[in-house]
Design a protein around this motif. Structure first.
Motif, PDB file in Angstrom:
ATOM      1  N   ILE A  10     -26.459 -19.762 -16.146  1.00 42.57           N
ATOM      2  CA  ILE A  10     -27.301 -18.864 -15.359  1.00 42.57           C
ATOM      3  C   ILE A  10     -27.006 -17.422 -15.770  1.00 42.57           C
ATOM      4  O   ILE A  10     -25.843 -17.051 -15.948  1.00 42.57           O
ATOM      5  N   PHE A  22     -29.923 -20.130 -19.921  1.00 39.16           N
ATOM      6  CA  PHE A  22     -29.920 -20.347 -21.372  1.00 39.16           C
ATOM      7  C   PHE A  22     -28.885 -21.412 -21.680  1.00 39.16           C
ATOM      8  O   PHE A  22     -28.135 -21.846 -20.797  1.00 39.16           O
ATOM      9  N   GLU A  55     -17.044 -12.991 -19.877  1.00 34.15           N
ATOM     10  CA  GLU A  55     -17.727 -13.130 -18.577  1.00 34.15           C
ATOM     11  C   GLU A  55     -17.102 -14.334 -17.882  1.00 34.15           C
ATOM     12  O   GLU A  55     -17.387 -15.477 -18.259  1.00 34.15           O
ATOM     13  N   GLU A  61     -16.742 -17.217 -15.222  1.00 35.06           N
ATOM     14  CA  GLU A  61     -17.764 -17.902 -14.417  1.00 35.06           C
ATOM     15  C   GLU A  61     -17.232 -19.235 -13.878  1.00 35.06           C
ATOM     16  O   GLU A  61     -16.474 -19.932 -14.559  1.00 35.06           O
ATOM     17  N   ASP A  99     -17.715 -17.175 -20.420  1.00 36.75           N
ATOM     18  CA  ASP A  99     -18.935 -17.159 -21.240  1.00 36.75           C
ATOM     19  C   ASP A  99     -18.807 -16.006 -22.236  1.00 36.75           C
ATOM     20  O   ASP A  99     -19.284 -14.901 -21.981  1.00 36.75           O
ATOM     21  N   LYS A 146     -24.656 -16.190 -27.947  1.00 33.48           N
ATOM     22  CA  LYS A 146     -23.892 -16.951 -26.946  1.00 33.48           C
ATOM     23  C   LYS A 146     -23.194 -18.163 -27.540  1.00 33.48           C
ATOM     24  O   LYS A 146     -22.397 -18.805 -26.851  1.00 33.48           O
TER      25      LYS A 146
HETATM   26 MG   LIG Z   1     -22.736 -15.418 -18.441  1.00 26.43          MG
END
Ligand SMILES: [Mg+2]
Ligand SMILES: [Mg+2]
Ligand SMILES: [Mg+2]
Lengths: 228, 228
Positions: free
Chosen positions: B24, B46, B72, B74, B106, B127
């Motif tokens: 998300i 994604f 990031e 998460e 992430d 990513k």
């Molecule tokens: Mg993220």
């Protein structure tokens, strides 16, 4: 890598167990022109989820509400060995890394994709709905002596919309594998879509798509896709 | 779904066999503000390739050349049953669909992502590099009584950069599962990343990231990540 795949050859069941499906964008000049896109300096790519795979006989492609649904016929590679930091100049090793082929239709929610492009958002929703990746049966490697010299076609209600040779690829298979594997290690069983020639367009409910491969004018039976 | 997973509980090995990892974007208001992004009306998401998963002890996150690498932190959900067209209002069913949790980072090639956004290109390269998804050990569901009430933190070289409660999620887990599964069927073993709170930033070679979860101020041992 799925256990099915470990036994050796790809099977229809092992296709759905792919650990990833990687798709090249903008790999045919005339298709770039028809979508008014910029020509990439190197291959770029995106993912489709394995949950989008639709095998022969599994039913129609879902038309999500409010979606302008486009077809893109593409040659798919089924990877046979782990590929990492691949040498893009090594044509022989590239074909060694391919275990088999399939024909594929990269179904695309074009309006959702256009909106994502405008907003700088990911493409994964536009590309990733369930059923958005119809595949043919597996095509043995021996059936395609030169993957850069076959004809891909797609018809809608028996009208030809796409029909071009893979000779027109901007980036050929060795470079595709080189560029992907500099980022993501390819695993046995992974599927790589090599881009679509010109002629993409919309389908509506009731339309029947047929796609296939011709080699020197001769139809390859196992490459045929027929999907509503 | 991997055979390992079919036997019952998720294992570290089964995590790498996920058929997909769905992430998300923009799920915490302060993180949206710090990246000058637009606030989404509904969750967007994604994919990261399973090849990007980095399990505890597998080594450092690769710093690709020329990449501005961001973390990031998460909360990740490990899905326990097939989820399709999920009812976003059904909080109980949502937690039933979760088999276990993990903490995740992430990792994002921020400059590549910004360039992709500007050009309307996919995010999957930015990513999806190998090692771009460090995971903790599996966290048993029973260890997290309320996933919307835990604290996520991330430090770089022992300086705290992220530290917020999952209470701040804009879209909670039932809605996340509802929105994803209207597009893509979630399969057992799939991994869902629920978005990052504020405080994202860059790491360079040599930096050590540590991340974890606190519940009522108490550290959850199995959630700890330490990765260079
Ligand atoms: Mg993220
Ligand atoms: Mg395509
Ligand atoms: Mg798998």
């Amino acid at each position: 890598m799925s256990l099915l795949f470990q036994r050796g050859l790809a099977t229809m069941a092992s296709l759905k167990k792919a650990s990833k499906v990687v798709c090249i964008g903008r790999n045919y000049a005339d298709h770039i022109a028809e979508l008014n896109s910029a020509r990439p300096k190197q291959p770029f790519f995106f993912l489709k989820p394995p949950s989008s795979i639709l095998l022969p006989g599994e039913g129609p492609v879902i038309r999500p509400r409010g979606i302008n649904l486009h077809y893109e016929v593409e040659l798919a590679l089924v990877i046979g060995k782990r590929v990492r930091d691949f040498d893009a100049l090594d044509e022989k090793a590239a074909l060694d890394a391919v275990e088999s082929y399939a024909l594929s239709i990269d179904m695309t929610a074009r309006n959702a994709q256009n909106e994502a492009k405008k907003k700088g958002l990911p493409w994964d929703i536009a590309k990733g709905f369930d059923t958005f990746l119809p595949l043919s049966k597996i095509i043995a490697k021996s059936a395609i002596p030169d993957p850069h010299k076959i004809e891909l076609y797609l018809t809608v209600n028996n009208v030809v919309h796409q029909n071009d040779s893979t000779e027109l690829m901007l980036f050929r298979i060795p470079q595709i594998l080189g560029d992907i594997s500099k980022v993501m290690t390819l695993e046995p069983g992974d599927i790589v879509l090599t881009g679509t020639p010109k002629g993409v367009g919309a389908v509506v409910p009731g339309d029947v798509m047929r796609a296939g491969i011709r080699i020197n004018g001769k139809e390859l039976e196992e490459a045929k896709i027929e999907v509503a």
